[in-house]
Design an enzyme around this catalytic site. Sequence first.
Site, PDB file in Angstrom:
ATOM      1  N   ILE A 106       0.914  -1.342   0.095  1.00 34.64           N
ATOM      2  CA  ILE A 106       0.077  -0.003   0.038  1.00 34.64           C
ATOM      3  C   ILE A 106       0.792   1.363  -0.080  1.00 34.64           C
ATOM      4  O   ILE A 106       1.696   1.358   0.723  1.00 34.64           O
ATOM      5  CB  ILE A 106      -0.988  -0.031   1.196  1.00 34.64           C
ATOM      6  N   GLY A 162       0.203  -5.544   0.478  1.00 35.03           N
ATOM      7  CA  GLY A 162      -0.922  -5.677  -0.420  1.00 35.03           C
ATOM      8  C   GLY A 162      -0.661  -6.486  -1.858  1.00 35.03           C
ATOM      9  O   GLY A 162      -1.487  -7.085  -2.429  1.00 35.03           O
ATOM     10  N   GLU A 196       2.395  -5.928   7.036  1.00 39.29           N
ATOM     11  CA  GLU A 196       1.283  -5.007   7.681  1.00 39.29           C
ATOM     12  C   GLU A 196       1.624  -4.716   9.146  1.00 39.29           C
ATOM     13  O   GLU A 196       1.355  -3.823   9.619  1.00 39.29           O
ATOM     14  CB  GLU A 196      -0.110  -5.449   7.487  1.00 39.29           C
ATOM     15  N   ASP A 222      -1.375  -9.891  -0.704  1.00 30.49           N
ATOM     16  CA  ASP A 222      -2.957 -10.086  -0.871  1.00 30.49           C
ATOM     17  C   ASP A 222      -3.403 -10.458  -2.232  1.00 30.49           C
ATOM     18  O   ASP A 222      -4.125 -11.262  -2.598  1.00 30.49           O
ATOM     19  CB  ASP A 222      -3.399  -8.675  -0.418  1.00 30.49           C
ATOM     20  N   ASP A 270      -5.702  -6.834   5.886  1.00 28.84           N
ATOM     21  CA  ASP A 270      -7.362  -6.818   6.064  1.00 28.84           C
ATOM     22  C   ASP A 270      -7.820  -7.016   4.584  1.00 28.84           C
ATOM     23  O   ASP A 270      -8.733  -6.722   4.212  1.00 28.84           O
ATOM     24  CB  ASP A 270      -8.091  -5.417   6.719  1.00 28.84           C
TER      25      ASP A 270
END
Length: 276
Positions: free
Chosen positions: A70, A126, A149, A129, A157
């Site tokens: 991110i 991310g 994270e 993810d 999340d």
Amino acid sequence: MEENYKSLKIEQKSPDSRVFYLFINRPSRGNALSHDFFTEFPVALSSLDQNPEVGVIIISGSGNHFCSGIDLQTLNSVSQDTRSADSGRAGEKLRRGIKFSQQAVTAIEECRKPVIAAIHGACVGGGVDIITACDLRYSTENAFFSVKEVDLAITADLGSLQRLPGIVGFGNAMELALTARRFSGLEAKELGLVTRLFSNKEALEKGVAEIAEGIAAKSPLAVIGTKRVLIQSRDLTVDQGLDYVATWNSGVLISDDLTEAISAQRQKRKPLYAKL
């Protein structure tokens, strides 16, 4: 593809190919995920999914990295944006924002067409993810990974904590997520996070393209059915999964693709399937 995106780039490297490339395209920022990404990514995937010329999608990163996570500016703006409201409204707004970002990643699983991750350089936060939502994952030997994270005081999340245990095992996922340690492409292969390693980016691109072209040449009905049944069965009992695939095949098994596959086998030739 005519769409213009701020954070992405779509390419078809050969006009006759049914393999399309979706690049995370912020190389100057290590392909860090901006707010634009979460808006544009599901739109781009949907456009590829609905395009009958597309058989397989390869997700990669422009420049030196797959994805560095991110964008910290995006993360900081989210933090600042919720501080002016009362705690209840701030929390409700933040939850909506998280659900919005989650859906962008889940769009990979919802895409009918197979999505392959081709990973080089950094795959952090991310980026993990994204790849855990992909159907197949391949990497260069010198790629590196981190479920990052917790080092940013965040509980991941966007899907890693939900998808990673099913890929590498619960204990391994717990260790990677709690330590946020960096691990290599070789360890990612040993853990099962990636299926195969390639010596460098060029070899990765060539090898993944060959794999994707092979899948794209198969019956599109069988390919999308295989993806959907596997994803659905992941969260079902064996009996429920068998019932689901019986229902799926009752609708699509008897098709021109089946007739063509049998005919090609008998004639010892490659089958030719209609686009979907």
